[in-house]
Design an enzyme around this catalytic site. Structure first.
Site, short mmCIF file in Angstrom:
data_model
loop_
_atom_site.label_atom_id
_atom_site.label_comp_id
_atom_site.label_asym_id
_atom_site.label_seq_id
_atom_site.Cartn_x
_atom_site.Cartn_y
_atom_site.Cartn_z
N HIS A 1 5.50 11.84 -10.58
CA HIS A 1 5.77 10.41 -10.39
C HIS A 1 6.80 9.94 -11.41
CE1 HIS A 1 4.97 6.57 -8.64
NE2 HIS A 1 4.65 6.03 -9.81
N CYS B 1 0.79 -1.24 0.00
CA CYS B 1 0.00 0.00 0.00
C CYS B 1 0.82 1.29 0.00
CB CYS B 1 -0.93 0.03 1.22
SG CYS B 1 -1.81 -1.50 1.55
N MET C 1 -7.19 0.38 -8.41
CA MET C 1 -7.03 -0.24 -7.10
C MET C 1 -7.07 -1.75 -7.28
SD MET C 1 -6.81 -0.25 -3.78
CE MET C 1 -7.25 -1.32 -2.40
N HIS D 1 0.16 7.28 -15.96
CA HIS D 1 1.23 6.41 -15.46
C HIS D 1 1.97 5.85 -16.67
CE1 HIS D 1 3.46 3.33 -13.36
NE2 HIS D 1 3.09 3.88 -12.22
N CYS E 1 1.70 3.96 -3.00
CA CYS E 1 0.74 4.92 -3.54
C CYS E 1 0.12 5.81 -2.48
CB CYS E 1 -0.37 4.19 -4.29
SG CYS E 1 0.19 3.51 -5.84
N HIS E 2 -0.05 5.29 -1.28
CA HIS E 2 -0.76 6.04 -0.24
C HIS E 2 0.18 6.71 0.75
CE1 HIS E 2 -4.50 4.43 -1.75
NE2 HIS E 2 -3.95 3.25 -1.76
#
Length: 664
Positions: A450, A170, A211, A492, A173-174
């Protein structure tokens, strides 16, 4: 009058009953799993933003699904999902939801488009770029949150396990502190309001916007999903810092430069060696691109994110998500690690100096935690300078405690590294020409920078600001921001793809995590179209991580490994760049691998040195069979399948020559 009503109702009941009975309920339930995160496992939505489907007319549901399939209704989430269904799927899914008991009904939406990701998806988790492990942080302890009936308490053992899962799956990304970036914030002011059941559903079933479906893919069991839903409602632990002392404690030069070969000692075609990340094994495989045979398997950090080549083509640098860097000498008879270091607790990027006169002299690595970058000697990895990236954001000028270092590229115009700082939205130009007086130029761009890569001239760096839904164009020669370009939801690109659009000239392309589109940006500085989106292609669906082409190819390959629909995640889309209006062809890569079990996510196209083969990873669980599928780029037909018991969770692939020369 009453007889007429009874007759009409009878006909309706008979119609619904016959529709339900003619459909395959079990198949309908299986295909409906990608619907559960929004509409509920029992057809009763967990949010008023989505309609309940339980007990609705099968005819009505089929009609709506077909409207999304044909384009009579358009929605960034529903449209690509519906288009993946065939006629029988529609009948089965509609019958399954119709067979469920009615719940309290929220008003059915009449249509209309939702922009990007719906309100609910934006409250939870949307778009995981990649999944990795950093070191567990914080002091293990019994932790709790809430009070009374809503109290959540985790034991020392459960807390430790949850931290490990969070870092593995996780945090990329978070964020370590859960403040969000590619994925949305998961701070307790949000998660405690959403509650355990709500979080469980999204973790288990995922979303079409990127997700992952952690539960239905088999990567997390129900017990772990419940554990994570609870853990996310407890305050995130803060990891320790990691400075020069800690780095030097992990730094090791196994073979000093003076004891290494002075010339190539093997017969391998080094330019066509492919470095393959074996994610969950904490290894890379070096595969001979000519023979398709393993050269060696090398122990590395966990979940290597990227492999990068030195300017000379001799040294391979790999960095794990746990911030361990391996320096591998490809000239040795048996290529192996000659130096290593751990530069933090979590990391993503490594690069080497490529400017003329500085080839192989320096290496740089960026950390996710602590938020900093480190400049090292290129041939030993000795840490020389550490620069923090903490600071103010570009929009509100608020201080951010966790601005992580994302993509790093080596400039071809100046002796500089170009460093993306994610949460503050700033690009750092690190000038190493006067190393003792290191100069850093800061360019304000957009939040959530990113990944990205060069356009075809290698002057302009195309950087994805993914949750800003923009591409930042950085002029590496004049050291300035050229433009922020609006694209689709959560771009992305990986490194992106450069080719000639027949109608619009040279373009650089990105796919998206958050929607099914591919944006093509004109890169001809002499054209009035420069730095504009000149074409938008429709792909299979959201959840794309990489796209790729080659100067010798007429194909554009686009993956979708994070889409919860297995028909989409197990295949790829390929476009003919000479005829882009034709649309894409779906290639069933997972099926061609011969593997029948597991999630079989297909990830990351990578070309060989010659540009006539494209390689795909069929990424399965650690205890399942995985493969690499090699496609003939000209015919789009299966050429070879690489299977080996050592090929554990293969993900990224990096061909030496293409990586060395920034060919994509």
């Amino acid at each position: 009058m009453s007889k007429i009503i009874i007759a009409v109702l009878s006909v309706g009941i008979l119609f619904i009953t016959s529709t339900v009975r003619s459909a395959d309920m079990e198949a309908g339930q299986q295909r409906a799993t990608s619907c559960f995160s929004c509409h509920g496992t029992d057809g009763v939505s967990l949010s008023p933003n989505y309609p309940n489907l339980a007990g609705q007319s099968a005819e009505y549901l089929a009609k709506q699904l077909n409207a999304f399939r044909t384009g009579n209704r358009n929605d960034p989430i529903m449209s690509p999902m519906a288009k993946s269904l065939n006629d029988q799927d529609v009948e089965n899914v509609a019958a399954f939801f119709a067979s469920l008991g009615k719940g309290p009904q929220a008003p059915l939406t009449s249509g209309g488009e939702r922009e990007e990701i719906t309100a609910v998806a934006e409250k939870i988790v949307a778009a995981v770029e990649a999944m990795y492990q950093g070191a567990p942080s914080g002091v293990p302890a019994t932790v709790s949150a809430g009070s009374g009936e809503n109290a959540i308490t985790l034991s020392v053992e459960d807390s430790s396990r949850a931290r490990n899962i969070y870092f593995q799956r996780c945090a990329g990304c978070h964020g370590v502190l859960r403040k969000g970036a590619t994925g949305k914030p998961l701070t307790i002011d949000i998660t405690q309001k959403l509650g355990t059941k709500y979080l469980e559903t999204f973790i288990k079933y995922g979303s079409p916007a990127g997700m992952p479906n952690w539960g239905t893919s088999g990567l997390l069991n129900d017990q772990d999903i419940t554990l994570m839903a609870k853990y996310l409602q407890i305050e995130a632990p803060t990891p320790p810092e990691w400075g020069l002392k800690e780095m030097k404690g992990t730094w090791s030069v196994r073979i000093p430069p003076e004891k290494r070969p002075t010339s190539k000692q093997n017969d391998y075609n080094i330019e066509n060696i492919v470095s393959v990340t074996l994610r969950d094994a904490g290894q890379i495989a070096l595969i001979d691109g000519d023979s398709k045979k393993f050269i060696s398997v090398i122990e590395t950090g966990y979940a290597v994110h990227i492999s990068r080549m030195s300017a000379s083509g001799r040294y391979l640098y790999v960095i794990g998500r746990d911030a361990r860097i391996n320096l591998i000498d490809l000239w040795m008879k048996n290529p192996e690690t000659v130096a290593e270091i751990k530069i933090g607790l979590e990391a993503r990027s490594v690069e080497t100096s490529k400017y003329k006169g500085y080839e192989d002299k320096y290496a740089i690595a960026g950390a996710y935690w602590p938020p900093q970058f480190v400049v090292m000697n290129g041939d030993t990895l000795q840490p020389l300078k550490i620069v923090s990236t903490r600071g103010q954001t570009v929009d509100t000028l608020e201080y951010h405690p966790e601005p992580r270092v994302a993509a790093i590229v080596a400039s071809h115009e100046h002796p500089e590294f170009i460093v993306n700082v994610k949460e503050t939205g700033k690009v750092k130009l690190v000038d190493y020409s006067d190393f003792n007086n290191l100069k850093v130029t800061t360019i304000d761009a957009a939040l959530f920078l990113h990944d990205g890569g060069w356009e075809s001239s290698h002057r302009y760096f195309m950087s994805a600001a993914n949750k800003s839904n923009q591409i930042a164009v950085i002029d590496s020669k004049d050291r300035r921001l050229v433009k922020l370009i609006d694209v689709g939801a959560i771009p992305h690109p990986g490194r992106g793809a450069n080719f000639i659009d027949p109608s619009n000239g040279p373009v650089w392309a990105t796919s998206h995590l958050g929607d099914p589109t591919i944006s093509l940006i004109n890169t001809d500085v002499k054209s009035e179209k420069a730095w504009k989106v000149v074409r938008t292609l429709n792909g299979q669906g959201g959840g794309s991580l990489f796209l790729k082409t080659h100067p010798k190819s007429r194909n554009l390959w686009v993956d979708t490994p994070l889409n919860p629909d297995p028909n989409i995640s197990q295949s790829v889309a390929v476009f003919d760049i000479k005829n882009l209006d034709k649309g894409f062809e779906r290639i069933p890569i997972a099926e061609w691998s011969g593997i029948t079990d597991g999630p079989r996510r297909v990830v990351q196209p990578e070309y060989n040195r010659a540009g006539d083969e494209v390689w795909f990873s069929v990424w399965n669980g650690k205890d399942q069979v995985s493969a690499i599928v090699v496609i003939d780029d000209k015919t789009r037909q299966l050429k070879h399948v690489i299977k080996d018991e050592r090929l554990v969770t293969p993900t990224g692939k990096f061909t030496v020559y293409n990586t060395q020369h920034d060919i994509y």
